[in-house]
Design an enzyme around this catalytic site. Structure first.
Site, short mmCIF file in Angstrom:
data_model
loop_
_atom_site.label_atom_id
_atom_site.label_comp_id
_atom_site.label_asym_id
_atom_site.label_seq_id
_atom_site.Cartn_x
_atom_site.Cartn_y
_atom_site.Cartn_z
N SER A 197 0.85 -1.15 0.12
CA SER A 197 0.12 0.08 -0.09
C SER A 197 0.95 1.26 -0.03
CB SER A 197 -0.75 -0.03 1.42
OG SER A 197 -1.40 1.35 1.59
N TYR A 210 -1.55 -0.86 11.00
CA TYR A 210 -1.75 -1.34 9.49
C TYR A 210 -0.74 -1.22 8.65
CZ TYR A 210 -3.65 -1.90 4.83
OH TYR A 210 -3.63 -2.02 3.33
N LYS A 262 2.23 -3.78 6.67
CA LYS A 262 2.50 -3.93 5.35
C LYS A 262 3.88 -3.79 5.07
CE LYS A 262 -1.36 -4.65 3.48
NZ LYS A 262 -1.61 -5.90 2.79
#
Ligand code: NAD
Ligand code: UDP
Length: 336
Positions: A124, A148, A152
């Site tokens: 992302s 989050y 990643k």
């Protein structure tokens, strides 16, 4: 090729599974349905004219993965499975590290044990953190502001270390900017559970009458009109980018990282106006204070993907809104 698609019943995974099938690949979907509905797979089959193989299960189940990878002649994996809500990750960090980091570790271990050495991973643009220099190139500094994003980035780091340790692996991270839109048939799209976190699904639910008004988070950013600016990419273009990446990295060992974005930027108000044009009416909205953790702007430099993958995003913001609206109006309650 025979491709294992983890999270293949989800929003991006389902549209990519469809394109893989349409391109003639054999697809095995693994999904635990934690954020997807079984009906998705029927729609994929309807559009593709054939069914993907399917296994309900969890990427953290190493024994299951070894059985799937070894028993079915899998040559490559696309790894979409994971949790993706930034605000939820702040409250449930362990769930995010477990699903996203432990899930990826479990998958990589099973791939090592079964000799599958090609992986395309859903990363992302959030790994660019609070970067302020736009557009973002892949060599921009990384940084994260929430669990989050850290999950990643940790997986990206695992992939880099693995590629450095063993030249047999072809490992690719695709850094998505803001995926939106739906399949042009209106049969496949985004079906968020509860209140949508992201802009376009929220606008779509206002348009279809499920929510009263869009709240616009902040009108005092140093942007074209004071609202946040992002690089929205049609999910169909994103799916095409996955096929291009798979073709590029399979048989080309090493660590590969690509932005998947358009290089264009749009403000919240521009997205709202485009959606109003697509659905044919004005949509209620109000301005509220900034959302914590948001950056003012974020858009990609897509040059690396364009030159290496011979891929570029083709679809406009108007097409993203039209396809989103077709999906939302034909499926007011998603897949239910
Ligand atoms: P999604 O929630 O629609 O799809 C994820 C799928 O994975 C779901 O079908 C879910 O049931 C499944 N899943 C989750 N945990 C699992 C597990 N442990 N085992 C098996 N299946 C599991 O999300 P999406 O929007 O399609 O995103 C796909 C990937 O792309 C995610 O990794 C996400 O972090 C990443 N990503 C998404 C966006 C975005 O805006 N949608 C942006 C950047 C990156
Ligand atoms: N946004 C908004 N209202 C919403 C959801 C999002 O104003 O209900 C804004 C948000 O502040 C950002 C942009 O829309 O400027 C895109 O937000 P989204 O959550 O879709 O993507 P991300 O912030 O993760 O890039």
């Amino acid at each position: 090729m025979r491709v294992l698609v983890t999270g293949g019943a989800g929003y991006i995974g389902s549209l990519t599974t469809l394109q893989l099938l349409q391109a003639g690949h054999e697809v095995l979907v693994l999904d635990n349905f934690s954020n997807a509905k079984p009906a998705v797979l029927g729609r994929v089959a309807q559009l593709a004219g054939r069914e993907p193989a399917f296994e309900q299960g969890d990427v953290r189940d190493g024994a299951l993965l070894r059985r799937l990878l070894a028993g079915q002649g899998v040559e490559a994996v696309m790894h979409f499975a994971g949790l993706k809500a930034v605000s939820e990750s702040v409250h449930k960090p362990l769930e995010y590290f477990d699903n996203n980091v432990q899930g990826s570790l479990s998958l990589l271990s099973a791939m090592r044990d079964t000799g599958v050495r090609t992986l395309v991973f859903s990363s992302s643009a959030t790994v660019y953190g609070l970067a302020e220099t736009m557009p973002l190139r892949e060599d921009a500094p990384t940084g994260t502001t929430n669990p989050y994003g850290r999950s990643k980035l940790m997986v990206e780091q695992m992939l880099q270390d693995l590629a450095a340790a063993d030249p047999a692996w072809s490992l690719c991270a695709l850094r998505y900017f803001n995926p939106v839109g739906a399949h042009p048939s209106g049969l496949l799209g985004e079906d968020p559970q509860g209140i949508p976190n992201n802009l376009m699904p929220f606008i779509a639910q206002v348009a279809v009458g499920r929510r009263a008004a869009l709240q616009i988070f902040g009108r005092d950013y140093p942007t074209v009109d004071g609202t946040g600016v992002r690089d929205y990419i049609h999910v169909q273009d994103l799916a095409t980018g996955h096929l291009a990446a798979l073709g590029h990295v399979h048989g080309r060992p090493g660590w590969h990282v690509f932005n998947l974005g358009t290089g264009r930027s749009h403000s919240v108000l521009e997205v709202l106006r485009a959606y109003e044009a697509a659905c044919g009416r004005a949509l209620a909205h109000e301005f509220v204070p900034r959302r914590g953790g948001d950056v003012a702007q974020s858009w990609a430099d897509p040059a690396r993907a364009e030159s290496a993958l011979n891929w570029r995003a083709e679809l406009s913001l108007a097409q993203m809104c039209e396809d989103s609206w077709r999906w939302q109006s034909q499926n007011p309650n998603g897949y239910d």
